[in-house]
Design an enzyme around this catalytic site. Sequence first.
Site, PDB file in Angstrom:
ATOM      1  N   HIS A   1      -2.182   5.821   6.168  1.00 49.09           N
ATOM      2  CA  HIS A   1      -0.777   6.241   6.230  1.00 49.09           C
ATOM      3  C   HIS A   1      -0.722   7.709   5.819  1.00 49.09           C
ATOM      4  CE1 HIS A   1       0.111   1.973   6.172  1.00 49.09           C
ATOM      5  NE2 HIS A   1      -0.263   1.827   4.923  1.00 49.09           N
TER       6      HIS A   1
ATOM      7  N   CYS B   1       0.831  -1.221   0.000  1.00 51.69           N
ATOM      8  CA  CYS B   1       0.000   0.000   0.000  1.00 51.69           C
ATOM      9  C   CYS B   1       0.863   1.267   0.000  1.00 51.69           C
ATOM     10  CB  CYS B   1      -0.945  -0.011   1.197  1.00 51.69           C
ATOM     11  SG  CYS B   1      -0.182  -0.525   2.744  1.00 51.69           S
TER      12      CYS B   1
HETATM   13  P1  NAD Z   1      -5.708 -10.262   6.756  1.00 47.58           P
HETATM   14  O1  NAD Z   1      -5.110 -10.946   7.926  1.00 47.58           O
HETATM   15  O2  NAD Z   1      -6.729  -9.195   6.981  1.00 47.58           O
HETATM   16  O3  NAD Z   1      -6.375 -11.333   5.786  1.00 47.58           O
HETATM   17  C1  NAD Z   1      -5.758 -12.545   5.464  1.00 47.58           C
HETATM   18  C2  NAD Z   1      -6.848 -13.602   5.338  1.00 47.58           C
HETATM   19  O4  NAD Z   1      -6.247 -14.824   4.918  1.00 47.58           O
HETATM   20  C3  NAD Z   1      -7.587 -13.877   6.662  1.00 47.58           C
HETATM   21  O5  NAD Z   1      -8.975 -13.928   6.406  1.00 47.58           O
HETATM   22  C4  NAD Z   1      -7.060 -15.254   7.072  1.00 47.58           C
HETATM   23  O6  NAD Z   1      -8.049 -15.983   7.787  1.00 47.58           O
HETATM   24  C5  NAD Z   1      -6.794 -15.873   5.717  1.00 47.58           C
HETATM   25  N1  NAD Z   1      -5.829 -16.972   5.775  1.00 47.58           N
HETATM   26  C6  NAD Z   1      -4.829 -17.173   6.678  1.00 47.58           C
HETATM   27  N2  NAD Z   1      -4.152 -18.298   6.376  1.00 47.58           N
HETATM   28  C7  NAD Z   1      -4.736 -18.817   5.267  1.00 47.58           C
HETATM   29  C8  NAD Z   1      -4.503 -19.983   4.498  1.00 47.58           C
HETATM   30  N3  NAD Z   1      -3.510 -20.826   4.801  1.00 47.58           N
HETATM   31  N4  NAD Z   1      -5.306 -20.211   3.421  1.00 47.58           N
HETATM   32  C9  NAD Z   1      -6.318 -19.357   3.089  1.00 47.58           C
HETATM   33  N5  NAD Z   1      -6.593 -18.242   3.817  1.00 47.58           N
HETATM   34  C10 NAD Z   1      -5.803 -17.977   4.879  1.00 47.58           C
HETATM   35  O7  NAD Z   1      -4.482  -9.716   5.892  1.00 47.58           O
HETATM   36  P2  NAD Z   1      -4.489  -8.481   4.893  1.00 47.58           P
HETATM   37  O8  NAD Z   1      -4.268  -7.243   5.677  1.00 47.58           O
HETATM   38  O9  NAD Z   1      -5.656  -8.568   4.008  1.00 47.58           O
HETATM   39  O10 NAD Z   1      -3.140  -8.753   4.110  1.00 47.58           O
HETATM   40  C11 NAD Z   1      -3.081  -9.684   3.042  1.00 47.58           C
HETATM   41  C12 NAD Z   1      -1.896  -9.342   2.177  1.00 47.58           C
HETATM   42  O11 NAD Z   1      -2.089  -8.029   1.638  1.00 47.58           O
HETATM   43  C13 NAD Z   1      -0.535  -9.299   2.885  1.00 47.58           C
HETATM   44  O12 NAD Z   1       0.469  -9.676   1.976  1.00 47.58           O
HETATM   45  C14 NAD Z   1      -0.386  -7.825   3.223  1.00 47.58           C
HETATM   46  O13 NAD Z   1       0.964  -7.442   3.373  1.00 47.58           O
HETATM   47  C15 NAD Z   1      -0.993  -7.193   1.983  1.00 47.58           C
HETATM   48  N6  NAD Z   1      -1.488  -5.824   2.166  1.00 47.58           N
HETATM   49  C16 NAD Z   1      -2.171  -5.477   3.274  1.00 47.58           C
HETATM   50  C17 NAD Z   1      -2.617  -4.186   3.417  1.00 47.58           C
HETATM   51  C18 NAD Z   1      -3.347  -3.727   4.641  1.00 47.58           C
HETATM   52  O14 NAD Z   1      -3.253  -2.563   4.982  1.00 47.58           O
HETATM   53  N7  NAD Z   1      -4.069  -4.544   5.328  1.00 47.58           N
HETATM   54  C19 NAD Z   1      -2.399  -3.243   2.405  1.00 47.58           C
HETATM   55  C20 NAD Z   1      -1.742  -3.641   1.241  1.00 47.58           C
HETATM   56  C21 NAD Z   1      -1.275  -4.946   1.137  1.00 47.58           C
END
Ligand code: NAD
Length: 337
Positions: A219, A139
């Site tokens: 941010h 992000c």
């Molecule tokens: P999150 O924890 O909100 O969501 C992850 C989801 O994946 C959860 O629902 C979890 O239950 C599920 N999960 C966990 N293990 C799993 C598995 N083995 N198989 C299938 N599902 C599984 O995380 P997020 O914040 O959405 O982040 C996801 C990705 O996006 C990461 O790489 C993060 O760095 C990136 N990201 C996050 C943001 C943010 O601000 N949240 C912004 C940009 C990028």
Amino acid sequence: MIRVSVNGYGTIGKRVAWAVSRMPDMELVGVSKTRPDWEAALAVKNGFRLFVPDGYAERFEEAGIKPSGSIEEMIAESDIVVDATPSGVGARYKPVYEAAGKRAVFQGGEKPDVAEASFFPLVNYSKALGKRYLRVLSCNTTGLARVIYALSRVGELRRVYGVIVRRGADPKEVSRGPIEGLLLESLPPPSHHSRDLAEIFPNIEVLTYAVVAPTTLSHLHIIFAEFREPVSASKLVESLHEAPRVLVLDDSIRSTAELRELARYAGRPLGDIYEVAVWEDSVAVKGATVSLAYAVHQEAVVIPENVDAVRASMSTASEAADSILLTDRILGVKSWL
Ligand code: NAD
């Protein structure tokens, strides 16, 4: 129709699934969850097919949630998977996608080598065309890249130095922090954002510091950009206005709190802001040096790029502009104020 599934239905996954479900050239196969929690229940209530790990169906059914099959079955039905599992888990899934012969889009929390290219459509869409594995930037990196792109249209940029004030947690993440204090991250600098940007803008030196702050809303970045020649403030502001996925804010909004309230009040889904929001009054020019400040809504900013990455990998839109225009029209980017 591109058949897309979303593996990992959390902060990013639920937004990608919603966006994909609205695209006229995509069909959402389903989403996956590992725990039968409220996100899983709401996915089904919202009409999405839910897939769970092999052997987990009973656990979900006991919680009153009826899965449509296993994650492997979901992957098998898809042309491409958007992996939105937690950082590092995506890399563990890559062999599963490979074994199934499926394409995948990974998130910025994965290491760059998980994919054939880190994807920023305004700059490297053509390089990403047809690649089986793409990684969307994080992000903060997406925010920086969009602003650097807008600035670079005004003159030749030599370097960008910036301070990233990073939100400590997303609103739902009750166990993350800090809840008090500011935490210096990635010492010694630069933070990882600089490394990713070197791939996207190899001729611009980018140096970023990151500090984690006790806030969940957004941010905030303050950057200093140095051009080869003096530039005009009005041209910079014009370029920011014209740049895709960049909003220019007037002085009636001074904080990330008011910005998010604006998005909620304007009826944005989940109060999401897909655009990088630049404060016009923060744009200050001294000769060839420019400073400015902008907010990046971490939960939403990468959603348009995820949609573009699907089209780039599938080669269904040959030009970046075609995909960007379609994605942005359907999501209402820059047209909600
Ligand atoms: P999150 O924890 O909100 O969501 C992850 C989801 O994946 C959860 O629902 C979890 O239950 C599920 N999960 C966990 N293990 C799993 C598995 N083995 N198989 C299938 N599902 C599984 O995380 P997020 O914040 O959405 O982040 C996801 C990705 O996006 C990461 O790489 C993060 O760095 C990136 N990201 C996050 C943001 C943010 O601000 N949240 C912004 C940009 C990028």
